[in-house]
Enzyme design. Structure first.
Site, PDB file in Angstrom:
ATOM      1  CG  HIS A 169       9.156  -1.630  -2.623  1.00 11.41           C
ATOM      2  ND1 HIS A 169       7.819  -1.950  -2.661  1.00 11.41           N
ATOM      3  CD2 HIS A 169       9.228  -0.315  -2.932  1.00 11.41           C
ATOM      4  CE1 HIS A 169       7.124  -0.874  -2.978  1.00 11.41           C
ATOM      5  NE2 HIS A 169       7.957   0.134  -3.139  1.00 11.41           N
ATOM      6  CD  GLU A 273       8.014  -0.072   0.483  1.00 13.11           C
ATOM      7  OE1 GLU A 273       9.030   0.599   0.195  1.00 13.11           O
ATOM      8  OE2 GLU A 273       6.873   0.242   0.107  1.00 13.11           O
TER       9      GLU A 273
HETATM   10  O1  TA6 Z   1       7.792   2.589  -1.344  1.00 10.84           O
HETATM   11  C1  TA6 Z   1       6.719   3.319  -1.814  1.00 10.84           C
HETATM   12  C2  TA6 Z   1       7.048   3.817  -3.192  1.00 10.84           C
HETATM   13  O2  TA6 Z   1       8.275   4.493  -3.192  1.00 10.84           O
HETATM   14  C3  TA6 Z   1       5.869   4.679  -3.676  1.00 10.84           C
HETATM   15  O3  TA6 Z   1       6.180   6.047  -3.674  1.00 10.84           O
HETATM   16  C4  TA6 Z   1       5.475   4.068  -4.997  1.00 10.84           C
HETATM   17  O4  TA6 Z   1       5.902   4.757  -6.072  1.00 10.84           O
HETATM   18  C5  TA6 Z   1       6.011   2.668  -4.879  1.00 10.84           C
HETATM   19  O5  TA6 Z   1       7.163   2.717  -4.110  1.00 10.84           O
HETATM   20  C6  TA6 Z   1       6.173   1.831  -6.136  1.00 10.84           C
HETATM   21  O6  TA6 Z   1       7.232   2.245  -6.924  1.00 10.84           O
HETATM   22  P1  TA6 Z   1       7.458   1.612  -8.351  1.00 10.84           P
HETATM   23  O7  TA6 Z   1       8.636   2.304  -8.943  1.00 10.84           O
HETATM   24  O8  TA6 Z   1       7.738   0.140  -8.162  1.00 10.84           O
HETATM   25  O9  TA6 Z   1       6.192   1.852  -9.124  1.00 10.84           O
END
Ligand code: TA6
Length: 300
Positions: A169, A273
């Site tokens: 991510h 990502e």
């Molecule tokens: O990849 C995008 C995502 O899944 C969003 O929906 C957002 O929530 C982000 O990741 C961050 O997630 P986190 O749990 O690290 O706050």
């Protein structure tokens, strides 16, 4: 944790040291002819990537807590063994448990071309078994060379087939979200947001971010390029073992609701990502393994 014995066992003089920083978490500091990279052993999480003579590539929140039990906001979190909320149990941690564990340092290496490698591992234990029933060996292999390569490998050590979703991510730092174009997604289809079920088509060459975006591109293995006119640089984000790319920026309103992100944090970051999810769920047979990797290169 005994930092000095960990460091004594794994350090590579002049290239890799393990120290205690960021609220006492063990951090590997890799410095070689190519770049400086910081990796938190907690979460097997790359925190910083600064190629020699260049600006920082990854974005890190000034409000990240760096506390065990909380995910680190920024850098390259690993999402495993599920991406996003758990499918049936909202009590289980968002994006899986791997980013919330202290990993083990298994190997460090000074490679013949001058690259430096750090290998970390995580295995099932009694606590993790309550979150996910499978026996597994997860490994993170971080190689610092002319590019930064981060490879996540999962081996099925159980007697039955296992399946999971996940992601690397990555958060990238940008001069201003208004200055960037993301290339490489033209012709792909994407789900616009978490709940979307009907895909939209990306017809433009350039993805420009003007508001909250949470696009989940399916059936794409292409590199993405983040062109930043403010920093006069292009970041190439390559991947292997993934057919889904997610592009996320929370925008102004959502950023205010994220406790460990400054209100204006959304202006200087973009997530691109490498994902396994949707029609790219990973299935692994006993004794087999699968790798998800991302390669990050700065091009001028
Ligand atoms: O990849 C995008 C995502 O899944 C969003 O929906 C957002 O929530 C982000 O990741 C961050 O997630 P986190 O749990 O690290 O706050």
């Amino acid at each position: 944790m005994n930092f000095s014995s960990l460091n004594k066992k794994h350090r590579i003089p002049g290239k890799l040291e393990i120290t205690s920083e960021h609220g006492g978490l063990p951090i590997a500091i890799i410095t070689n002819k190519f770049a400086k990279v910081l990796v938190s052993i907690y979460g097997a999480h790359v925190l910083s990537y600064q190629p020699k003579g260049q600006e920082e590539v990854l974005w890190m929140s000034s409000q990240s807590t760096f506390e065990e039990g909380n995910p680190i906001r920024g850098g390259i979190p690993i999402c495993f063994p599920w991406f996003g909320p758990h499918a049936s149990d909202s009590q289980k941690p968002q994006h899986g448990f791997a980013r919330l564990q202290m990993w083990k340092v298994t190997k460090t290496a000074d490679l013949p071309g001058g690259e430096t490698q750090l290998c970390l591992s995580l295995q099932q234990d009694q606590k993790l078994k309550t979150l996910w029933p499978y026996s597994f060996l997860a490994e993170m292999i971080i190689t610092v060379g002319a590019s930064l390569n981060v490879a996540f490998r999962c081996t099925n050590t159980s007697k039955e087939q296992l399946s999971y979703t996940g992601a690397l991510h990555s958060y990238f730092t940008v001069s201003d979200i208004a200055n960037i174009k993301i290339k490489g997604l033209r012709g792909s289809r994407y789900y616009n947001g978490i709940g979307a079920t009907v895909p939209s088509a990306q017809e433009e060459d350039n993805l420009v971010i003007q508001k909250e975006e949470n696009r989940r591109y399916i059936d794409t293995t292409s590199d993405c390029i983040i062109e930043d006119s403010g920093l006069s640089r292009k970041i190439r984000v390559g991947k292997k073992g993934s057919r889904v790319t997610v592009v996320w920026n929370p925008g102004a309103e959502m950023a205010k609701k994220i406790a460990d992100m400054p209100d204006d944090g959304y202006k200087t970051m973009i997530c691109v990502e490498a994902v396994n999810a949707y029609n790219d769920i990973v299935v692994v047979q006993p004794k087999e393994n699968r790798t998800l990797a991302t390669t990050i290169t700065v091009e001028s």
